[in-house]
Scaffold this motif. Structure first.
Motif, PDB file in Angstrom:
ATOM      1  N   HIS A 165       0.914  -1.282  -0.005  1.00 55.97           N
ATOM      2  CA  HIS A 165       0.111   0.032  -0.065  1.00 55.97           C
ATOM      3  C   HIS A 165       1.022   1.185   0.099  1.00 55.97           C
ATOM      4  O   HIS A 165       2.135   1.185   0.574  1.00 55.97           O
ATOM      5  N   THR A 166       0.581   2.412  -0.571  1.00 58.57           N
ATOM      6  CA  THR A 166       1.001   3.710  -0.472  1.00 58.57           C
ATOM      7  C   THR A 166       1.171   4.150   0.928  1.00 58.57           C
ATOM      8  O   THR A 166      -0.137   4.467   1.246  1.00 58.57           O
ATOM      9  N   PRO A 167       2.249   4.311   1.445  1.00 57.37           N
ATOM     10  CA  PRO A 167       2.183   4.825   2.789  1.00 57.37           C
ATOM     11  C   PRO A 167       1.768   6.470   2.723  1.00 57.37           C
ATOM     12  O   PRO A 167       1.791   7.167   2.191  1.00 57.37           O
ATOM     13  N   LEU A 168       0.881   6.736   3.835  1.00 60.53           N
ATOM     14  CA  LEU A 168       0.562   8.279   4.074  1.00 60.53           C
ATOM     15  C   LEU A 168       1.172   8.698   5.261  1.00 60.53           C
ATOM     16  O   LEU A 168       1.599   7.962   6.163  1.00 60.53           O
ATOM     17  N   PRO A 169       1.316  10.031   5.439  1.00 62.20           N
ATOM     18  CA  PRO A 169       2.048  10.592   6.673  1.00 62.20           C
ATOM     19  C   PRO A 169       1.150  10.235   7.883  1.00 62.20           C
ATOM     20  O   PRO A 169      -0.207  10.066   7.833  1.00 62.20           O
ATOM     21  N   PRO A 170       1.627  10.217   9.046  1.00 61.24           N
ATOM     22  CA  PRO A 170       1.269   9.725  10.182  1.00 61.24           C
ATOM     23  C   PRO A 170      -0.038  10.685  10.812  1.00 61.24           C
ATOM     24  O   PRO A 170      -1.088  10.089  11.384  1.00 61.24           O
ATOM     25  N   TYR A 171      -0.045  11.952  10.115  1.00 56.52           N
ATOM     26  CA  TYR A 171      -1.082  12.691  10.766  1.00 56.52           C
ATOM     27  C   TYR A 171      -2.491  12.742   9.762  1.00 56.52           C
ATOM     28  O   TYR A 171      -3.323  13.341   9.955  1.00 56.52           O
ATOM     29  N   ILE A 172      -2.266  11.910   8.471  1.00 55.50           N
ATOM     30  CA  ILE A 172      -3.536  11.512   7.896  1.00 55.50           C
ATOM     31  C   ILE A 172      -4.006  10.305   8.315  1.00 55.50           C
ATOM     32  O   ILE A 172      -3.637   9.333   8.247  1.00 55.50           O
ATOM     33  N   VAL A 185       1.873  13.613 -10.935  1.00 53.51           N
ATOM     34  CA  VAL A 185       1.329  13.338 -12.252  1.00 53.51           C
ATOM     35  C   VAL A 185       2.622  13.079 -13.140  1.00 53.51           C
ATOM     36  O   VAL A 185       2.580  12.481 -13.959  1.00 53.51           O
ATOM     37  N   TYR A 186       3.769  13.534 -12.776  1.00 53.60           N
ATOM     38  CA  TYR A 186       5.018  13.302 -13.506  1.00 53.60           C
ATOM     39  C   TYR A 186       5.827  12.217 -12.785  1.00 53.60           C
ATOM     40  O   TYR A 186       7.092  11.981 -13.222  1.00 53.60           O
ATOM     41  N   SER A 187       5.360  11.537 -11.608  1.00 57.73           N
ATOM     42  CA  SER A 187       6.171  10.782 -10.878  1.00 57.73           C
ATOM     43  C   SER A 187       6.622   9.450 -11.940  1.00 57.73           C
ATOM     44  O   SER A 187       6.103   9.174 -12.816  1.00 57.73           O
ATOM     45  N   ARG A 188       7.939   9.015 -11.704  1.00 50.28           N
ATOM     46  CA  ARG A 188       8.592   7.962 -12.413  1.00 50.28           C
ATOM     47  C   ARG A 188       8.963   6.897 -11.422  1.00 50.28           C
ATOM     48  O   ARG A 188       8.107   5.846 -11.171  1.00 50.28           O
ATOM     49  N   ARG A 189      10.264   6.787 -11.286  1.00 52.84           N
ATOM     50  CA  ARG A 189      10.779   5.558 -10.575  1.00 52.84           C
ATOM     51  C   ARG A 189      10.361   5.518  -9.176  1.00 52.84           C
ATOM     52  O   ARG A 189      10.520   6.641  -8.338  1.00 52.84           O
ATOM     53  N   GLU A 190       9.922   4.382  -8.535  1.00 54.75           N
ATOM     54  CA  GLU A 190       9.537   4.182  -7.261  1.00 54.75           C
ATOM     55  C   GLU A 190      10.642   4.269  -6.424  1.00 54.75           C
ATOM     56  O   GLU A 190      11.225   3.145  -6.245  1.00 54.75           O
ATOM     57  N   SER A 191      10.922   5.019  -5.652  1.00 54.17           N
ATOM     58  CA  SER A 191      12.061   5.092  -4.596  1.00 54.17           C
ATOM     59  C   SER A 191      11.800   5.885  -3.346  1.00 54.17           C
ATOM     60  O   SER A 191      12.735   5.976  -2.632  1.00 54.17           O
ATOM     61  N   SER A 192      10.719   6.228  -2.965  1.00 55.46           N
ATOM     62  CA  SER A 192      10.404   7.099  -1.767  1.00 55.46           C
ATOM     63  C   SER A 192       9.335   6.430  -0.797  1.00 55.46           C
ATOM     64  O   SER A 192       8.496   5.939  -1.470  1.00 55.46           O
ATOM     65  N   ALA A 193       9.628   6.820   0.418  1.00 55.01           N
ATOM     66  CA  ALA A 193       8.701   6.421   1.429  1.00 55.01           C
ATOM     67  C   ALA A 193       7.788   7.603   1.652  1.00 55.01           C
ATOM     68  O   ALA A 193       6.566   7.200   2.278  1.00 55.01           O
ATOM     69  N   ALA A 194       7.975   8.707   1.002  1.00 54.35           N
ATOM     70  CA  ALA A 194       6.712   9.764   1.236  1.00 54.35           C
ATOM     71  C   ALA A 194       6.693  10.583  -0.071  1.00 54.35           C
ATOM     72  O   ALA A 194       7.762  10.791  -0.834  1.00 54.35           O
ATOM     73  N   VAL A 349      -3.358  29.913   8.809  1.00 56.26           N
ATOM     74  CA  VAL A 349      -4.135  29.555   9.801  1.00 56.26           C
ATOM     75  C   VAL A 349      -5.527  30.410  10.101  1.00 56.26           C
ATOM     76  O   VAL A 349      -6.621  30.057  10.314  1.00 56.26           O
ATOM     77  N   ALA A 350      -5.261  31.950  10.238  1.00 58.67           N
ATOM     78  CA  ALA A 350      -6.284  32.850  10.434  1.00 58.67           C
ATOM     79  C   ALA A 350      -7.479  32.365   9.103  1.00 58.67           C
ATOM     80  O   ALA A 350      -8.517  32.677   9.368  1.00 58.67           O
ATOM     81  N   GLU A 351      -6.844  32.508   7.897  1.00 58.80           N
ATOM     82  CA  GLU A 351      -7.788  32.347   6.528  1.00 58.80           C
ATOM     83  C   GLU A 351      -8.274  30.815   6.423  1.00 58.80           C
ATOM     84  O   GLU A 351      -8.817  30.719   5.416  1.00 58.80           O
ATOM     85  N   ARG A 352      -7.817  29.947   7.229  1.00 62.88           N
ATOM     86  CA  ARG A 352      -8.320  28.547   7.176  1.00 62.88           C
ATOM     87  C   ARG A 352      -7.872  27.872   5.999  1.00 62.88           C
ATOM     88  O   ARG A 352      -8.444  27.106   5.512  1.00 62.88           O
ATOM     89  N   TYR A 353      -6.707  27.865   5.708  1.00 65.09           N
ATOM     90  CA  TYR A 353      -5.964  27.310   4.729  1.00 65.09           C
ATOM     91  C   TYR A 353      -5.873  25.881   5.284  1.00 65.09           C
ATOM     92  O   TYR A 353      -5.960  25.582   6.546  1.00 65.09           O
ATOM     93  N   ARG A 354      -5.918  24.758   4.248  1.00 66.16           N
ATOM     94  CA  ARG A 354      -5.724  23.305   4.712  1.00 66.16           C
ATOM     95  C   ARG A 354      -4.160  23.189   4.630  1.00 66.16           C
ATOM     96  O   ARG A 354      -3.344  23.361   3.557  1.00 66.16           O
ATOM     97  N   LEU A 355      -3.708  22.459   5.557  1.00 63.38           N
ATOM     98  CA  LEU A 355      -2.154  22.451   5.950  1.00 63.38           C
ATOM     99  C   LEU A 355      -1.658  20.977   5.806  1.00 63.38           C
ATOM    100  O   LEU A 355      -2.530  20.046   5.709  1.00 63.38           O
ATOM    101  N   LEU A 356      -0.286  20.981   5.622  1.00 56.58           N
ATOM    102  CA  LEU A 356       0.467  19.790   5.464  1.00 56.58           C
ATOM    103  C   LEU A 356       0.092  19.039   4.043  1.00 56.58           C
ATOM    104  O   LEU A 356      -0.184  19.491   3.072  1.00 56.58           O
ATOM    105  N   SER A 357       0.401  17.642   3.970  1.00 54.39           N
ATOM    106  CA  SER A 357       0.599  17.035   2.787  1.00 54.39           C
ATOM    107  C   SER A 357      -0.535  17.092   1.965  1.00 54.39           C
ATOM    108  O   SER A 357      -0.177  17.446   0.498  1.00 54.39           O
ATOM    109  N   PHE A 358      -1.535  16.956   2.121  1.00 55.42           N
ATOM    110  CA  PHE A 358      -2.808  16.862   1.294  1.00 55.42           C
ATOM    111  C   PHE A 358      -3.526  18.643   1.305  1.00 55.42           C
ATOM    112  O   PHE A 358      -4.338  18.758   0.527  1.00 55.42           O
TER     113      PHE A 358
END
Length: 365
Positions: A165-172, A185-194, A349-358
């Motif tokens: 499975h594709t791992p997601l960050p611990p806060y998701i 959309v431009y990803s190529r070689r699988e080599s990362s854990a995040a 934060v005041a403008e309620r942006y969505r934060l972190l990876s997603f």
């Protein structure tokens, strides 16, 4: 300078738990790195801030199906093995056998030397991959083990894609959507854990539009590790020992940077991993001591960028919002000033942006 200087109040409800409905329709906080002035825009508006001759440099690494959920052989108890990086083992690597440094759960029941084996079954219930825990990893700081992976299938790659499975960050938490949305959309070689998450906002159509506008596109590769999420525990950030990652800067990207410079364009890093790759590839002794960007082929970097760092290659940065007290907060602060970056975060934060990876994005120019 203290680690507390890079802390901020992060409301749980602002941690994005799923991606934007459309990649390039997320919000974009644009910040003038010199003055600290900010604007609220939409990500696809990035076209209004880029000029012909500018060069975008993105990390094209792809996230591995590194999270393996299985059962301990003999007891049937649930177990998890998380692949970190391939390593040398006591026997040669083959298509069906390889050795990996891993994290495991439950750690107490999967100790090296105890004959611990975890089996992983496909949708039909067939065991297509097994992991035998054979040793402790060298220099491991989180209880990392070495696992011998073996499969009856033609290749380990086939087995990993059958059960991983594709791992997601611990806060998701509990995301059950399309795992492909955690890939660029431009990803190529699988080599990362995040994922290099700043690139998640680009669509193929947006990249094409930018190229038609005269903006260049080049790539690097940095193998993102789980330590990218680690916060700094030391009170003095300069005492923190940053993790090591492997990166590649191809000759084509070196040439593209040189061409952009010659045309008066800016080098714009898509994400902090692209920053680390480009700045790590700078050789201050090259070009008669004047310094130059040089190609690198999967070299190790422990570059730690703190405020006061002099950037040699990168002129502007597209990035997501980061975890408080992290090395990434420090890197972004180095790109402007700590005061301006922290003020921008307070605005988000005041403008309620969505934060972190997603979440939403920033553009510092």
């Amino acid at each position: 300078m203290r680690t507390d200087d890079f802390d901020y109040a992060l409301p749980d409800e602002l941690i994005a738990q799923e991606p934007a409905a459309e990649r390039d329709r997320c919000r974009l906080l644009v910040m003038d790195r010199a003055t600290g002035e900010v604007e609220d825009r939409i990500f696809r508006d990035i076209v209004d801030y880029l000029r012909p001759g500018d060069l975008l440099v993105a990390n094209e690494t792809r996230v591995m199906p590194a999270r393996l959920l299985g059962a301990k052989r003999g007891t049937g108890g649930a177990a998890e093995v998380f692949l970190l990086r391939e390593c040398a083992g006591p026997e040669p690597r083959t298509n069906r056998v390889a050795f990996w440094e891993v994290l495991v759960r439950p750690g107490k029941r999967l100790k090296p030397g105890a004959g611990a084996v975890v089996d992983f079954a496909d949708g039909a219930g067939n065991v297509v991959l097994s992991a035998e825990i054979i040793d402790w990893a060298r220099n491991g700081q989180r209880g990392e083990r070495v696992a011998r992976l073996i499969t009856p299938l033609p290749s380990l790659d086939e087995a990993l894609h059958a059960v991983g499975h594709t791992p997601l960050p611990p806060y998701i938490k509990d995301y059950a959507g399309d795992e492909e949305l955690y890939q660029t959309v431009y990803s190529r070689r699988e080599s990362s854990a995040a994922a290099p998450t700043a690139g998640l906002h680009f669509t193929s159509q947006l990249i094409e539009r930018l190229c038609d506008q005269g903006v260049g596109w080049a790539t690097v590769e940095l193998e993102v590790g789980l330590d990218t999420f680690r916060i700094v525990d030391e009170e003095d950030p300069e005492k923190h020992v940053i993790h090591t990652e492997f990166y590649t800067v191809p000759q084509a990207t070196v040439d593209a940077v040189a061409a952009a410079r010659a045309a008066g364009g800016r080098v714009i890093a898509v994400g902090t991993t692209s920053v680390r790759s480009l700045e790590s590839a700078w050789d201050s002794a090259a070009n008669g001591g004047a310094g130059a960007l040089v190609p690198r082929d999967r070299e190790a970097t422990s570059l730690y960028i703190l405020p006061g760092y002099r950037f040699h290659v990168v002129d502007a940065l597209i990035t997501n919002f980061h975890v408080p007290r992290s090395t990434l907060m420090m890197l972004v602060s180095a790109f402007s000033t700590r005061e301006s970056v922290m003020a921008a975060y307070e605005h988000a934060v005041a403008e309620r942006y969505r934060l972190l990876s997603f979440g939403d994005a920033m553009f510092l120019h």
